[in-house]
Design an enzyme around this catalytic site. Sequence first.
Site, mmCIF file in Angstrom:
data_model
loop_
_atom_site.group_PDB
_atom_site.id
_atom_site.type_symbol
_atom_site.label_atom_id
_atom_site.label_comp_id
_atom_site.label_asym_id
_atom_site.label_seq_id
_atom_site.Cartn_x
_atom_site.Cartn_y
_atom_site.Cartn_z
ATOM 1 N N ASP A 88 61.925 38.403 71.975
ATOM 2 C CA ASP A 88 62.375 37.477 73.012
ATOM 3 C C ASP A 88 63.809 37.073 72.663
ATOM 4 O OD1 ASP A 88 62.264 35.590 75.210
ATOM 5 O OD2 ASP A 88 61.939 33.997 73.756
ATOM 6 N N CYS A 103 59.720 38.400 77.085
ATOM 7 C CA CYS A 103 60.834 37.691 77.723
ATOM 8 C C CYS A 103 60.943 38.175 79.165
ATOM 9 C CB CYS A 103 62.116 38.023 76.956
ATOM 10 S SG CYS A 103 63.604 37.318 77.672
ATOM 11 N N GLU A 119 64.680 25.754 72.981
ATOM 12 C CA GLU A 119 65.070 26.357 71.691
ATOM 13 C C GLU A 119 65.266 25.286 70.626
ATOM 14 O OE1 GLU A 119 66.196 29.628 70.277
ATOM 15 O OE2 GLU A 119 64.732 30.179 71.790
ATOM 16 N N CYS A 125 59.228 31.961 82.544
ATOM 17 C CA CYS A 125 60.040 32.146 81.329
ATOM 18 C C CYS A 125 59.130 31.785 80.170
ATOM 19 C CB CYS A 125 61.253 31.217 81.369
ATOM 20 S SG CYS A 125 62.120 31.062 79.781
#
Length: 266
Positions: free
Chosen positions: A13, A76, A155, A187
């Site tokens: 990913d 991803c 993230e 996502c």
Amino acid sequence: MNPTRTPLVGVFDSGVGGLSVLKALHSQLPSHDLLYVADSAHAPYGERTDEYISQRTHRIASHLLAEGARLLVIACNTATAVAAASLRERWPLVPIVAVEPGVKPAVALTRNGHIGVMATPATLRSEKFKHLLSAHGQGISVHLQPCPGLAGQIEHGIQDDPALLKLIDQFSAPLKAAHVDTVVLGCTHYPFVHAQIQQAFGRDVTLVDTAEAVARQAARLLNDAETTWPAPRRVRLHTTGNAARLAELAARWLPFPCEVAHAPGL
Ligand code: DGL
């Protein structure tokens, strides 16, 4: 393949999002080693050019194959949308399983005929996504919501960060105004803030993600149930970003131990 070694599945990913798919693969593929690449130094992909995403994706796939992967999982949606076709063209003999937004299950689930799709800008503008919509979204109102910045916030791993919650509110508002009753998490980063997204929409809205379906597809291709291997399986995570950070998120999000390292030369 060396018959005495546990066979390897390669997963990747743009960053930590694909860990949501890795979690499903871990339970569906009990007899396989897993090697996951998080391209966190180059995330988020969703706001990059197609050329950039494609180049990164090919580089990581080469790395996983060089490590001995016998099957690749593109964990991803953005990399799938932009590069799955060219990866399959380059390695026609390698089975490649790819995640894509769950429009088909959402169409099956909706009660009022209004579904929303939250995804990166690159996924939503892709030809592949347009084909997915025309194959499965006929007769349904599909409301597309690009979510620039959301994967980047995830993230960072701070799930109650006010900036993250603000983005979720901002992106859910138009879909709520359109009265969607089903929302596709398009996502792989978004399942990690499932609770926050659910709270923004309220309990009557169904959220759809496809990690389990992707893992089942990988298991079907590998026929995992029929294989037993002498060595205990290993789960390794390689990152182009900060390994300590990835180790911390993996320990928080995954219910199994992983060996985490920086990916050299990627
Ligand atoms: N997790 C990715 C996806 O499923 C990409 C997020 C990003 O890097 O923008 O689309």
